[in-house]
Design an enzyme around this catalytic site. Structure first.
Site, PDB file in Angstrom:
ATOM      1  N   CYS A  40      -1.654   8.971   2.800  1.00 18.64           N
ATOM      2  CA  CYS A  40      -1.318   8.189   1.396  1.00 18.64           C
ATOM      3  C   CYS A  40      -2.372   8.463   0.292  1.00 18.64           C
ATOM      4  O   CYS A  40      -2.061   8.793  -0.721  1.00 18.64           O
ATOM      5  CB  CYS A  40      -1.195   6.926   1.376  1.00 18.64           C
TER       6      CYS A  40
ATOM      7  N   GLU B 290       0.829  -1.367  -0.248  1.00 20.32           N
ATOM      8  CA  GLU B 290       0.109  -0.010  -0.156  1.00 20.32           C
ATOM      9  C   GLU B 290       0.963   1.409  -0.078  1.00 20.32           C
ATOM     10  O   GLU B 290       1.493   1.527   0.980  1.00 20.32           O
ATOM     11  CB  GLU B 290      -1.054  -0.124   1.350  1.00 20.32           C
TER      12      GLU B 290
END
Length: 299
Positions: free
Chosen positions: A100, A66
């Site tokens: 993110c 991720e």
């Protein structure tokens, strides 16, 4: 201490093992070890590439990543501007921009662009920066001196590339790694502040004319973690959500998570998915077993 808490909760000894250390030592050892069968990593795309390479050179262990993002937040022409400004502000400035999936490319339709920019600037100017443990503070410091300098470097790049600095752009105060909430308008797709993951409190606002154009421009990013859409039109929402090459699409909301909703990215934002059965599948392997119903002739 952490392990004892898990054991008190009923987790058998040995199931959870905590290894402390940094990337080049502990991280590299885990990624390259022949007895480690699975690695899951959350962090930068650059580090994710290193982990994938180490895994490939060792035992071809399964890897889920991720990684970074440069998520578009698309404000359509029918948007209620005040609400869109507040949601776009949250999508970018949450956690000092250190998120993110932050909505760090704010695409705004030309019909509402000027109004949006003025209100986005006004909202950023009211953001309270300071000690995050104090009541009423909305924004604390960046995580490190390195990240602090990196963000200021991107702000300088935005100014030098002729984006319009609406507000912020400087250090906040004289101590710590605090940065003023920063808003750029007239941002173009080829500018670094529109391409790179800044990971800081820097909002880049870009103008678009129609749906086809914004789809094309939003998809040109090398990242594909998430996207936000702000519209009253369900057809517009469906068109955009199907066309955007990202792992998560939020419609009239942002950063909404659930344990059963898969999370992960397209392109350089990662491999695999987290949460629910989508996460469990990353830790399982399929085995096929074949046996005859009768004794074969050769037995």
């Amino acid at each position: 201490m952490q392990q004892s808490f898990f054991q008190e909760a009923g987790l058998p000894p040995g199931v959870l093992n905590v290894v402390s250390g940094d990337g080049p030592s502990a991280g590299a050892a885990l990624a390259s070890h022949m007895d480690v069968d699975k690695i899951a990593f959350t962090g930068s795309t650059e580090t994710g590439k290193i982990i994938l390479e180490l895994a490939a050179k060792s035992n071809l262990k399964q890897v889920t990543l991720e990684l970074g993002g440069k998520s578009p937040f698309i404000v359509c022409e029918d948007a209620e501007v005040d609400k869109a400004v507040e949601l776009a502000h949250f999508a970018l400035f949450f956690n000092q921009g250190q998120c993110c999936c932050a909505g760090s490319r704010t695409y705004v339709h030309e019909r509402v662009y000027d109004e949006f920019v003025e209100k986005a600037k006004a909202r950023a100017l009211t953001r309270v920066v300071g000690d995050p443990f104090r009541k009423g503070v909305e924004q604390g410091p960046q995580i490190s001196s390195e990240q602090f300098e990196k963000v200021l470097g991107y702000i300088k790049s935005g100014v030098e590339s002729s984006a319009t600095l609406e507000c912020g752009g400087q250090r906040f105060g004289s101590r710590g790694y605090f940065i003023q909430p920063t808003v750029f308008s007239n941002v173009q797709d080829d500018m670094l502040i529109a391409q790179d993951e800044i990971f800081g409190p820097v909002q880049s606002i870009l103008k678009f004319k129609n749906i086809d154009e914004v789809i094309r421009r939003a998809n040109t990013s090398r990242y594909g973690l998430a996207a936000g859409i702000f519209t009253k039109n369900i057809d517009t929402a469906n068109t955009l959500s199907r066309a955007l090459r990202v792992g998560t699409v939020w419609i009239n909301c942002f950063d909404v998570f659930d344990a059963a909703i898969p999370f992960g990215g397209y392109k350089m934002s990662g491999i695999g998915r987290e949460k629910g059965i989508y996460s469990l599948n990353n830790y399982l392997q399929v085995k096929a077993v074949v046996t005859p119903l009768k004794n074969p002739a050769w037995l």
